[in-house]
Design an enzyme around this catalytic site. Structure first.
Site, PDB file in Angstrom:
ATOM      1  N   HIS A  62     -47.204  17.324 -20.046  1.00  0.00           N
ATOM      2  CA  HIS A  62     -46.157  18.343 -20.101  1.00  0.00           C
ATOM      3  C   HIS A  62     -45.285  18.121 -21.331  1.00  0.00           C
ATOM      4  O   HIS A  62     -45.378  17.079 -21.986  1.00  0.00           O
ATOM      5  CB  HIS A  62     -45.288  18.288 -18.834  1.00  0.00           C
ATOM      6  CG  HIS A  62     -44.478  17.033 -18.728  1.00  0.00           C
ATOM      7  ND1 HIS A  62     -44.992  15.868 -18.206  1.00  0.00           N
ATOM      8  CD2 HIS A  62     -43.199  16.752 -19.094  1.00  0.00           C
ATOM      9  CE1 HIS A  62     -44.073  14.923 -18.246  1.00  0.00           C
ATOM     10  NE2 HIS A  62     -42.972  15.422 -18.792  1.00  0.00           N
ATOM     11  N   HIS A 150     -42.572  17.477 -28.235  1.00  0.00           N
ATOM     12  CA  HIS A 150     -43.739  16.606 -28.238  1.00  0.00           C
ATOM     13  C   HIS A 150     -44.362  16.578 -26.853  1.00  0.00           C
ATOM     14  O   HIS A 150     -43.738  16.975 -25.873  1.00  0.00           O
ATOM     15  CB  HIS A 150     -43.352  15.177 -28.655  1.00  0.00           C
ATOM     16  CG  HIS A 150     -42.518  14.471 -27.627  1.00  0.00           C
ATOM     17  ND1 HIS A 150     -41.154  14.657 -27.522  1.00  0.00           N
ATOM     18  CD2 HIS A 150     -42.856  13.591 -26.643  1.00  0.00           C
ATOM     19  CE1 HIS A 150     -40.687  13.916 -26.525  1.00  0.00           C
ATOM     20  NE2 HIS A 150     -41.695  13.273 -25.964  1.00  0.00           N
TER      21      HIS A 150
END
Length: 199
Positions: A62, A150
């Site tokens: 995620h 990220h």
């Protein structure tokens, strides 16, 4: 051994048990491809340096949009409600995210996470983070500008030079408020919000 004395009000703080954060998740096919890439990255690292990195499973991949804190003994209801109000105020159209490089969040010589990062392909994530941040600020939540879009691929990896990788790309159509059970590698979805605003 002398008995340990505690002064009133100076008791040792309880260890955090619960985390709260906003996140976006890749679709299942994209997640499977990224998980395979993460496993290969760990295999290569082990062959190169003997380091046994821990790749994330596909269902754990995620992007954290905004971490709202770690808490002891459960999530505070007022923070959860403030987060839900901020999320409900977001008005954004779906967007495409693209990560096209691998980098390290480790600091030499320590081991740390290997992550996917991007440049132009992460502007939508930045915009969604900023929209959530604005809503949280209006509700009295302390601002946090430390956002680097990220996706963590693996933990326990040696520092690596940033380098290009096959692009991981998907359409972001919703975001979620997540409850993390710290130390138990389990995330619970508290609520989801579709992206349906003007483009």
């Amino acid at each position: 051994m002398p008995e340990q004395l505690w002064l009133p009000g100076l008791e040792a703080p309880s260890a955090p048990t619960d985390g709260l954060f906003f996140a976006v998740y890749p679709d299942a096919n994209t997640a499977a491809g990224i998980a395979k890439f993460a496993q290969q990255l760990c295999v290569e690292a082990r062959a190169r340096s003997g380091v046994r990195g821990k790749p994330l499973a596909a269902n754990r991949l995620h992007v954290t949009l905004r971490h709202l804190g770690n808490f002891a003994g459960g999530l505070p209801a007022d923070v959860v409600e403030a987060a839900k109000r901020a999320a409900a105020a977001v008005s954004m159209a779906p967007f495409t995210v693209e990560f096209d490089a691998v980098a390290s969040f480790a600091k030499r010589p320590r081991l740390g996470p290997a992550v996917l990062v991007g440049e132009h392909g992460v502007h939508g994530l930045q915009a969604l983070h900023d929209a959530l941040e604005a809503g949280l600020r209006d509700d009295g939540i302390e601002p946090d500008a430390r956002f680097t879009p990220h996706m963590t691929l693996a933990y326990g990896m040696q520092w690596i030079e940033r380098h290009t990788a096959a692009a991981a790309c998907w359409n972001v159509r919703e975001f979620a408020l997540m409850h993390s059970l710290l130390g138990r590698t389990r995330h619970i979805v508290l609520a989801r919000w579709p992206l349906v605003g003007p483009s």
